[in-house]
Design a protein around this motif. Structure first.
Motif: not given
Length: 209
Positions: A60-63, A66-70, A96-98
């Motif tokens: 879930x985190x990787x998917x 990818x959207x946020x990173x792009x 930056x939020x997490x």
């Protein structure tokens, strides 16, 4: 009673005692083996539960990453392009939020992960934790600078942030593009370490079946 009969009787009693001893030993050993088997089975189930939970979270985190990173990569690249072209692009608050909590991995390990997981998996997990901690530290640093230098001056003219003569950011605001690029690097590091951990977890789960 003859001597032969008496000896036979003693031998018979001794044989019976030995047989009882053997039966007791076999019974105790069987109980121990069964208990050990059940314990190993419970540990295997617990291990797989932990690994399955980690695998689900990582996927879930990787998917989502990818959207946020792009998006972050596009923002950083566009700002750098405009800056190099002398367009004096607007400066925005760095945010930056997490939802990451430093206790997440610690809780997992304390719940039995240290004893149950493979050493290589634990190493990969620790590496991910290290990347997250250092990355969040950097993000907090940049956000603090943004809160101090950028946010209070958002109503200022562009010349407040840029030198109109050179069209470069003034020295105290040079951290802004650095912050954008650091955020992209952090996202890439996260994706790399999460992917490595995911592969390690999948390998361990496969080996346990």
């Amino acid at each position: 009673m003859s001597q032969t009969t008496e000896k036979g009787s003693r031998f018979s009693r001794f044989g019976g005692w030995v047989a009882e001893l053997v039966l007791v030993f076999v019974g105790v050993y069987a109980a121990f083996w069964l208990n050990n088997y059940q314990q190993h089975r419970q540990e295997a189930q617990r291990r797989d539960q932990i690994l399955a939970s980690l695998e689900q979270e990582l996927r879930r985190g990787i998917e989502s990453g990818k959207t946020v990173s792009a998006k972050q990569e596009r923002e950083a690249a566009e700002f750098r392009r405009a800056l190099d072209a002398g367009e004096m692009p607007p400066v925005h608050p760095f945010v930056f939020t997490t939802d990451y909590s430093p206790g997440d991995i610690a809780t997992l390990l304390q719940s039995g992960g240290v004893e149950l997981l493979d050493v290589k998996t634990l190493v990969a997990l620790r590496e991910l934790e290290s990347v997250i901690r250092w990355g969040l530290s950097d993000m907090a640093h940049y956000q603090k600078l943004s809160d101090e230098l950028i946010v209070p001056n958002l109503d200022q003219d562009v010349s407040f942030f840029y030198d109109p003569a050179t069209k470069n950011l003034r020295k105290r605001f040079e951290i802004y593009p650095q912050a954008l690029e650091a955020r992209v690097k952090f996202a890439h590091d996260l994706d790399r370490t999460k992917t490595e951990l995911l592969k390690r977890i999948q390998s361990e789960r496969q080996g346990n079946r």
